[in-house]
Design an enzyme around this catalytic site. Structure first.
Site, PDB file in Angstrom:
ATOM      1  N   VAL A  35       5.340  -0.859   2.505  1.00  0.00           N
ATOM      2  CA  VAL A  35       4.311  -1.109   3.509  1.00  0.00           C
ATOM      3  C   VAL A  35       3.229  -2.007   2.916  1.00  0.00           C
ATOM      4  O   VAL A  35       2.766  -1.767   1.799  1.00  0.00           O
ATOM      5  CB  VAL A  35       3.676   0.212   3.964  1.00  0.00           C
ATOM      6  CG1 VAL A  35       2.782  -0.028   5.172  1.00  0.00           C
ATOM      7  CG2 VAL A  35       4.747   1.239   4.302  1.00  0.00           C
ATOM      8  N   ILE A  45       0.814  -1.214   0.000  1.00  0.00           N
ATOM      9  CA  ILE A  45       0.000   0.000   0.000  1.00  0.00           C
ATOM     10  C   ILE A  45       0.847   1.262   0.000  1.00  0.00           C
ATOM     11  O   ILE A  45       0.322   2.360   0.012  1.00  0.00           O
ATOM     12  CB  ILE A  45      -0.974   0.037   1.201  1.00  0.00           C
ATOM     13  CG1 ILE A  45      -0.216  -0.224   2.496  1.00  0.00           C
ATOM     14  CG2 ILE A  45      -2.108  -0.960   1.025  1.00  0.00           C
ATOM     15  CD1 ILE A  45      -1.048   0.003   3.737  1.00  0.00           C
ATOM     16  N   GLY A  46       2.145   1.116   0.010  1.00  0.00           N
ATOM     17  CA  GLY A  46       2.956   2.326  -0.047  1.00  0.00           C
ATOM     18  C   GLY A  46       4.429   2.041   0.108  1.00  0.00           C
ATOM     19  O   GLY A  46       4.843   0.928   0.421  1.00  0.00           O
ATOM     20  N   ASP A  78      11.917  12.710  11.253  1.00  0.00           N
ATOM     21  CA  ASP A  78      11.395  12.693   9.893  1.00  0.00           C
ATOM     22  C   ASP A  78       9.905  13.024   9.888  1.00  0.00           C
ATOM     23  O   ASP A  78       9.098  12.288   9.356  1.00  0.00           O
ATOM     24  CB  ASP A  78      11.667  11.315   9.262  1.00  0.00           C
ATOM     25  CG  ASP A  78      11.549  11.347   7.741  1.00  0.00           C
ATOM     26  OD1 ASP A  78      11.518  12.462   7.181  1.00  0.00           O
ATOM     27  OD2 ASP A  78      11.469  10.276   7.127  1.00  0.00           O
TER      28      ASP A  78
END
Ligand code: NAG
Ligand code: NAG
Ligand code: NAG
Length: 673
Positions: A422, A414-415, A535
């Site tokens: 992920v 999904i990413g 981050d």
């Protein structure tokens, strides 16, 4: 020369003696370098007002000139190895606003003269070797907002005059040798938000008056010798949110049912005390609870059904708690046991009862055997070195994740994150988790141990707006983290989607900004040691179906070695990094503050603010809101005030000098007015 700004460079070696010739210096910023030698005397002509030389390697004593430098307004010499008797090293500074001496080697006692520095708002003397008592004269500091004395050797009682510090919002006296009772005057601290008395020798009752500290968000009194029962007034502390830790004391009596009125409270630790009686049923109504540890007490009876996220471990080692949780004895069994003991009375109905009891026992035994078998197979896997840290409830297994993602098949991806891909995994028990597969690293075996320790720490972090990290798996072929799954995806993708962005209304955006601020504040100020995210970007902030924010990937950046292909400059993402953080390897909390500032602007503008230099100068003093706000939404009407406040806080966060940049705690407070 009146001002010298050389902070955050790589200056090393001692400062030249001739610096003392600069007799007009008012402001000297030399923080965050690698300077050695002694502190220079820059205040011969009593003009120096702001002197910041924290985060260096200076040693030796405080020069006499600084002791008598009555012009000082702000002094930061923390994080060095400066030594000397604190009483003799400092004088009286009528204009002094804030002073930080933390993490040095000061000894000696606190002088009552600090009470004469009437303008003080912040005292940070933590991590030294200061001894003796806290002088009652400190009570004179009407403007004092922060009092941090943690990790020293302070003794005696906490003076009742502490109650006069009416502006105080943060008091940390943890890890000292303070004794006696907690003064009831503590109840006068109506602005107190964070209180830490942990790891001292305090005794007696927790005063009823604590219930008057209505702004309290976090309360640590663990690891003392506090006794007697808990005051029901704890139930008045409606702001209590991140922490109520009273573990490792000698508290007794019942757990007050008033506790359940604390609707925002997430973390309760009452373990290692002498609480008795039952657990109030109302505890199950506390929606935000993520930890409710009452292990090692004398509690009995049944654990109320429906305690949020309950884990059996929280209830072990008591006089006799039963309940429906795996690992606790079920209540009907105990009841049966109890009846058997009273056989004589129930003999007439004894036989059917006995049969029932036997079948229940047999059933439970069979169940336990099955469980054992099941957990054994997990054990075998872990012996093979697959599992490293696993703080999830044990129902999940490596195979489960491999099945759910079909061996990390792309269709479940999904990413992409900065250090891996992920995947969404729906496990056998229908639980949905996010699995982050890390790039195959070349970590050596000894790194792994540190890594595991860090992950273990991160799995313990609990805050409403922080993505929960459940655990970590390591396998010769895969390394992955297992986290809470958040439905809507990241902030950046929502802002770049016309439709979603237009549903992402102003009040939701403002709420998101506040939630994110609170989450980072928690990482910086409520976790020991503090966690720097490193981050903070719109890609690391996830939104659920209600557009509520969850900060993800905190603390991970520090642990993973940068991967050349996927890692943008050092750690952090370009466009979000504070100026000082991109040039040095020294990353502080202030780097997160800066990145947060960018995210705030991004949320309000609907896009990354871009080149800040240009942005700043075009907006210098006055600017029209409509020039910068996201055009896809109608102009805010009722919320305009709040939007303006967010913008001005964001600009403060973007202050180039890290020292002048506010702390996250201040940012969060400013946003919450
Ligand atoms: C500057 O300081 C040095 C060392 O303290 C001293 O020897 C020198 O005379 C001073 N120079 C001037 C111009 O005052
Ligand atoms: C104390 O602080 C206030 C507000 O910052 C300032 O106006 C005042 O002049 C200060 N007092 C002294 C003695 O410096
Ligand atoms: C509660 O406190 C005890 C003692 O301080 C600690 O060992 C335990 O890990 C804490 N519980 C949780 C769930 O953090």
């Amino acid at each position: 020369m009146t001002e010298m700004r050389l902070f955050t460079n790589q200056l090393s070696g001692p400062l030249p003696l001739t610096l003392s010739n600069l007799t007009n210096l008012v402001l000297v910023l030399l923080a965050d370098n690698q300077l050695t030698g002694h502190l220079p005397d820059l205040c011969q002509s009593k003009k120096l007002q702001d002197f910041q030389i924290f985060d260096n390697n200076l040693d030796g004593p405080v020069p006499k000139g600084l002791r008598d430098c009555s012009s000082l307004i702000s002094l930061g010499i923390d994080k060095n190895q400066i030594e000397g008797d604190i009483t003799k090293s400092f004088g009286v500074y009528p204009h002094l606003n804030d002073i930080s001496l933390s993490s040095n080697k000061f000894v000696g006692r606190l002088s009552p003269k600090w009470g004469l520095c009437q303008n003080l708002t912040s005292i940070d003397f933590g991590h030294n070797m200061i001894e003796g008592s806290i002088p009652s004269d400190l009570g004179e500091l009407k403007n004092l907002a922060i009092l941090d004395m943690r990790f020293n050797r302070l003794t005696s009682e906490i003076p009742p005059e502490i109650g006069k510090l009416s502006s105080l919002y943060w008091m940390d006296l943890g890890s000292n040798r303070l004794s006696g009772q907690i003064p009831k005057q503590i109840g006068q601290l109506s602005n107190l938000e964070i209180l830490d008395f942990s790891s001292n020798l305090l005794s007696g009752k927790i005063p009823e008056e604590i219930g008057n500290c209505l702004k309290l968000q976090s309360l640590h009194m663990n690891n003392n010798s506090l006794s007697e029962s808990l005051p029901g007034s704890l139930g008045h502390l409606a702001s209590l949110q991140s922490m109520l830790d009273l573990s490792m004391n000698s508290l007794s009596g019942p757990i007050p049912s008033e506790l359940s009125k604390l609707e925002m409270l997430m973390f309760v630790n009452f373990s290692h005390n002498q609480f008795s009686g039952g657990i109030p049923i109302s505890i199950a109504s506390m929606q935000s609870i993520t930890v409710f540890d009452v292990s090692y007490n004398f509690l009995e009876g049944s654990v109320p059904n429906g305690i949020h996220n309950a884990s059996a471990e929280w209830f072990l080692h008591n006089k006799g708690l039963c309940g429906n949780l795996v690992g606790l004895s079920p209540c009907d069994l105990q009841l049966a046991d109890h009846r058997r003991k009273h056989q004589k009375i129930i003999l007439p109905v004894g036989l059917p009862m006995l049969v029932a009891t036997i079948s229940i026992v047999a059933g439970v035994v069979a169940l336990l055997i099955c469980r054992k078998k099941a957990s054994k197979s997990t054990d075998d896997v872990s012996k093979g070195g697959v599992f490293s840290v696993w703080s999830f409830d044990g129902r999940m297994a490596f195979e489960d994740i491999m099945n759910a993602t079909e061996n990390f098949d792309e269709k479940h991806c999904i990413g992409e994150g900065s250090y891996g891909s992920v995947y969404k995994a729906e496990l056998q028990d229908e639980q949905v988790v996010a699995v982050k597969k890390l790039h195959a690293g070349d970590e050596e075996a000894h790194d792994e141990e540190i890594f595991q320790h860090e992950i273990e720490m991160l799995t313990k972090v609990r805050q409403r707006s922080i993505v929960k990290l459940y655990g970590y798996c390591s396998h010769p072929r895969y390394r992955f983290l297992v986290c809470q799954f958040i439905e809507r995806g990241n902030l950046a993708s929502i802002l770049s989607n016309e439709e979603l962005a237009s549903q992402f209304r102003w009040e939701r955006r403002i709420a998101l900004i506040r939630d994110v601020a609170q989450a980072i504040t928690y990482l910086h100020h409520d976790v020991h040691p503090p966690i720097i995210h490193r981050d903070i970007t719109s890609r690391n902030i996830l939104l659920d179906v209600d557009y509520k924010a969850f900060v993800s990937d905190f603390g991970i950046a520090r642990m993973l070695k940068p991967d050349s292909s996927n890692w943008s400059a050092l750690a952090g993402t370009y466009g979000y990094i504070a100026p000082e953080c991109s040039y040095t390897s020294l990353v502080t909390e202030k780097c997160d503050v800066y990145s947060f500032g960018i995210v705030v602007l991004e949320v309000l503008m609907g896009k990354h603010p871009g080149d800040l230099q240009a942005f700043h100068s075009s907006l210098e003093d006055q600017f029209l809101l409509e020039e910068i706000l996201d055009e896809r939404l109608p102009q805010p009407e009722a919320g305009e005030e709040e939007v303006r406040r967010c913008i001005s806080v964001a600009f403060e966060c973007l202050t180039p000098s890290p020292k002048e940049r506010p702390t996250m705690l201040k940012v969060y407070r400013d946003l919450s007015i």
